[in-house]
Design a protein around this motif. Structure first.
Motif, PDB file in Angstrom:
ATOM      1  N   HIS A   7       0.800  -1.219   0.000  1.00 23.74           N
ATOM      2  CA  HIS A   7       0.000   0.000   0.000  1.00 23.74           C
ATOM      3  C   HIS A   7       0.834   1.271   0.000  1.00 23.74           C
ATOM      4  CE1 HIS A   7      -2.825   2.779   2.417  1.00 23.74           C
ATOM      5  NE2 HIS A   7      -3.102   2.914   1.157  1.00 23.74           N
ATOM      6  N   GLU A   8       1.388   1.659   1.156  1.00 19.46           N
ATOM      7  CA  GLU A   8       2.132   2.929   1.224  1.00 19.46           C
ATOM      8  C   GLU A   8       3.325   2.819   2.180  1.00 19.46           C
ATOM      9  OE1 GLU A   8       1.582   6.702   0.551  1.00 19.46           O
ATOM     10  OE2 GLU A   8      -0.567   6.803   0.104  1.00 19.46           O
ATOM     11  N   HIS A   9       4.304   3.666   1.959  1.00 23.99           N
ATOM     12  CA  HIS A   9       5.476   3.800   2.843  1.00 23.99           C
ATOM     13  C   HIS A   9       5.786   5.305   2.829  1.00 23.99           C
ATOM     14  CE1 HIS A   9       9.048   3.042   4.991  1.00 23.99           C
ATOM     15  NE2 HIS A   9       9.650   2.166   4.216  1.00 23.99           N
ATOM     16  N   PRO A  10       4.912   6.095   3.512  1.00 23.38           N
ATOM     17  CA  PRO A  10       4.978   7.548   3.331  1.00 23.38           C
ATOM     18  C   PRO A  10       6.298   8.189   3.728  1.00 23.38           C
ATOM     19  CG  PRO A  10       3.462   6.961   5.119  1.00 23.38           C
ATOM     20  CD  PRO A  10       3.815   5.693   4.421  1.00 23.38           C
ATOM     21  N   THR A  11       6.915   7.726   4.835  1.00 22.58           N
ATOM     22  CA  THR A  11       8.160   8.397   5.232  1.00 22.58           C
ATOM     23  C   THR A  11       9.293   8.084   4.253  1.00 22.58           C
ATOM     24  OG1 THR A  11       8.654   6.650   6.844  1.00 22.58           O
ATOM     25  CG2 THR A  11       7.575   8.644   7.684  1.00 22.58           C
ATOM     26  N   GLN A  12       9.212   6.920   3.571  1.00 24.36           N
ATOM     27  CA  GLN A  12      10.220   6.630   2.541  1.00 24.36           C
ATOM     28  C   GLN A  12      10.091   7.628   1.388  1.00 24.36           C
ATOM     29  OE1 GLN A  12      12.690   4.030   2.435  1.00 24.36           O
ATOM     30  NE2 GLN A  12      13.435   5.212   0.685  1.00 24.36           N
ATOM     31  N   ALA A  13       8.846   7.875   0.945  1.00 27.56           N
ATOM     32  CA  ALA A  13       8.658   8.827  -0.164  1.00 27.56           C
ATOM     33  C   ALA A  13       9.104  10.231   0.250  1.00 27.56           C
ATOM     34  CB  ALA A  13       7.197   8.836  -0.611  1.00 27.56           C
ATOM     35  N   LEU A  14       8.853  10.591   1.511  1.00 27.99           N
ATOM     36  CA  LEU A  14       9.262  11.932   1.980  1.00 27.99           C
ATOM     37  C   LEU A  14      10.782  12.057   2.056  1.00 27.99           C
ATOM     38  CD1 LEU A  14       6.482  12.350   4.682  1.00 27.99           C
ATOM     39  CD2 LEU A  14       6.810  13.879   2.720  1.00 27.99           C
ATOM     40  N   LEU A  15      11.456  10.995   2.506  1.00 31.29           N
ATOM     41  CA  LEU A  15      12.930  11.076   2.578  1.00 31.29           C
ATOM     42  C   LEU A  15      13.520  11.035   1.169  1.00 31.29           C
ATOM     43  CD1 LEU A  15      14.783   8.213   2.258  1.00 31.29           C
ATOM     44  CD2 LEU A  15      13.443   7.604   4.252  1.00 31.29           C
ATOM     45  N   ASP A  16      12.860  10.312   0.255  1.00 28.87           N
ATOM     46  CA  ASP A  16      13.317  10.321  -1.138  1.00 28.87           C
ATOM     47  C   ASP A  16      13.144  11.725  -1.724  1.00 28.87           C
ATOM     48  OD1 ASP A  16      13.956   7.642  -1.036  1.00 28.87           O
ATOM     49  OD2 ASP A  16      12.077   6.953  -1.921  1.00 28.87           O
ATOM     50  N   ALA A  17      12.018  12.363  -1.401  1.00 33.65           N
ATOM     51  CA  ALA A  17      11.750  13.711  -1.913  1.00 33.65           C
ATOM     52  C   ALA A  17      12.785  14.705  -1.388  1.00 33.65           C
ATOM     53  CB  ALA A  17      10.340  14.151  -1.510  1.00 33.65           C
ATOM     54  N   LEU A  18      13.129  14.576  -0.102  1.00 34.06           N
ATOM     55  CA  LEU A  18      14.122  15.498   0.472  1.00 34.06           C
ATOM     56  C   LEU A  18      15.492  15.270  -0.180  1.00 34.06           C
ATOM     57  CD1 LEU A  18      14.698  17.747   2.490  1.00 34.06           C
ATOM     58  CD2 LEU A  18      15.096  16.020   4.245  1.00 34.06           C
ATOM     59  N   THR A  19      15.821  14.011  -0.424  1.00 38.95           N
ATOM     60  CA  THR A  19      17.099  13.679  -1.076  1.00 38.95           C
ATOM     61  C   THR A  19      17.144  14.285  -2.483  1.00 38.95           C
ATOM     62  OG1 THR A  19      17.140  11.594   0.151  1.00 38.95           O
ATOM     63  CG2 THR A  19      18.630  11.767  -1.723  1.00 38.95           C
ATOM     64  N   ILE A  20      16.037  14.155  -3.227  1.00 41.50           N
ATOM     65  CA  ILE A  20      15.976  14.713  -4.586  1.00 41.50           C
ATOM     66  C   ILE A  20      16.095  16.232  -4.523  1.00 41.50           C
ATOM     67  CG2 ILE A  20      14.492  15.049  -6.621  1.00 41.50           C
ATOM     68  CD1 ILE A  20      13.271  12.253  -6.018  1.00 41.50           C
ATOM     69  N   ARG A  21      15.340  16.856  -3.604  1.00 36.72           N
ATOM     70  CA  ARG A  21      15.333  18.322  -3.527  1.00 36.72           C
ATOM     71  C   ARG A  21      16.720  18.854  -3.202  1.00 36.72           C
ATOM     72  NH1 ARG A  21      11.365  21.813   0.462  1.00 36.72           N
ATOM     73  NH2 ARG A  21      13.100  21.543   1.902  1.00 36.72           N
TER      74      ARG A  21
END
Ligand code: CP
Length: 315
Positions: free
Chosen positions: A130-144
């Protein structure tokens, strides 16, 4: 909101606020800064019904950085092994008055169900496919941090898409932030109707990586495959494993990501994973602590406000 169960309910402003708060916890040496007053007097219980290295340890470290009393439930040694259900286990822990429950579970939707039964804030540390929200957020911070922005980027997410909560949370987040998302993998590992998700779908890695800013590789999740697998690992690596030749189709400054744990020589060449000029895999782990601090700090503030409002109403 009381809980963080997925990326789906978050607005672009919510996402940016969490990333900004996480950024404020990172010092110039990329270490997280202690803020022991944020969760002072609060209790955090980590319940991991599935194995974890990165998520569990970073949630524990994040809670300690913010001053919480952190308890890691050893689920393999708990009464779950005697047949106690997820809900009874959660209600038992709820009776000890935790403020934050961090839950990973193999069943999609199990964490949402649990959140309906308890009085505290619940953070989804990954539920089934289903979801792994903190993984997507840490990926987003890494990309940013790496690209200087989190919009108008071309991101190729490659591999075992159908079993991946990481892919799901990432494509939702990246779509909300107006990026171009491409999914690539064998047809047997692509969800039915993927083309309706607002993404481009490919089977050919070279086409998917053509001009990409970000190449996100995924682990083959054999534990979620019920016999209907794909070619051999060797064949898989040949067609979908990230090697130097396939990566040469992405932009020259494209970054390489992997949520871990990774299978070197199956979904990614070890030399690329270790190349600090291309790979941001260790940066992802570093950002995990800061993002989980931000998520828990935000929920703790909401919880305090909710409790304050109830107290002033005399409830
Ligand atoms: N990326 C991730 O969720 O890793 P762990 O399974 O080690 O927590």
């Amino acid at each position: 909101a009381r809980h963080l169960l997925g990326i789906e309910p978050l607005s672009p402003t919510d996402i940016t606020s969490i990333l900004d708060l996480a950024e404020s916890y990172v010092d110039l040496n990329r270490r997280t800064i202690k803020h022991a007053d944020a969760l002072q007097g609060m209790t955090q219980i980590n319940m991991f019904f599935e194995n974890s290295t990165r998520t569990q340890s970073s949630f524990e470290l994040a809670g300690k950085r913010l001053g919480a009393d952190v308890m890691n439930m050893a689920m393999a040694q708990s009464s779950v092994k005697k047949g106690e259900t997820l809900i009874d286990t959660a209600l038992t822990l709820n009776a000890m008055h935790p403020d934050l429950l961090v839950v990973r579970h193999p069943q999609s939707g199990a964490v949402n169900l649990l959140a309906e039964k308890v009085n505290c804030a619940v953070l989804n540390a990954g539920d089934g496919r289903h979801e792994h929200p903190t993984q997507a957020l840490l990926d987003a911070l890494t990309i940013r941090r790496s690209k200087g922005r989190l919009h108008r980027l071309t991101v190729a997410i490659c591999g075992d898409i159908v079993h991946s909560r990481v892919a799901r949370s990432n494509l939702i987040l990246l779509g909300k932030m107006e990026n171009r998302v491409r999914l690539c993998g064998p047809a047997t590992l692509m969800p039915a109707g993927a083309g309706d998700l607002g993404v481009e779908v490919y089977q050919d890695m070279r086409e998917a990586l053509d001009g990409a800013d970000v190449v996100m590789m995924l682990r083959l999740q054999k534990e979620r495959m019920d016999g209907g697998f794909i070619p051999s690992e060797r064949e898989y690596y040949h067609r979908w494993g990230l090697d130097a030749e396939k990566l040469s189709h992405a932009k020259p400054d494209a970054i390489v990501m992997h949520p871990g744990p990774m299978n070197r020589g199956v979904e990614i060449d070890g030399t690329i994973a270790d190349d600090i000029n291309r790979s941001v895999i260790q940066d992802q782990v570093e950002m995990g602590v800061a993002v989980r601090m931000a998520a828990m700090d935000m929920l703790a503030r909401n919880l305090r406000a909710e409790r304050g409002a109830r107290a002033s109403e005399g409830v």
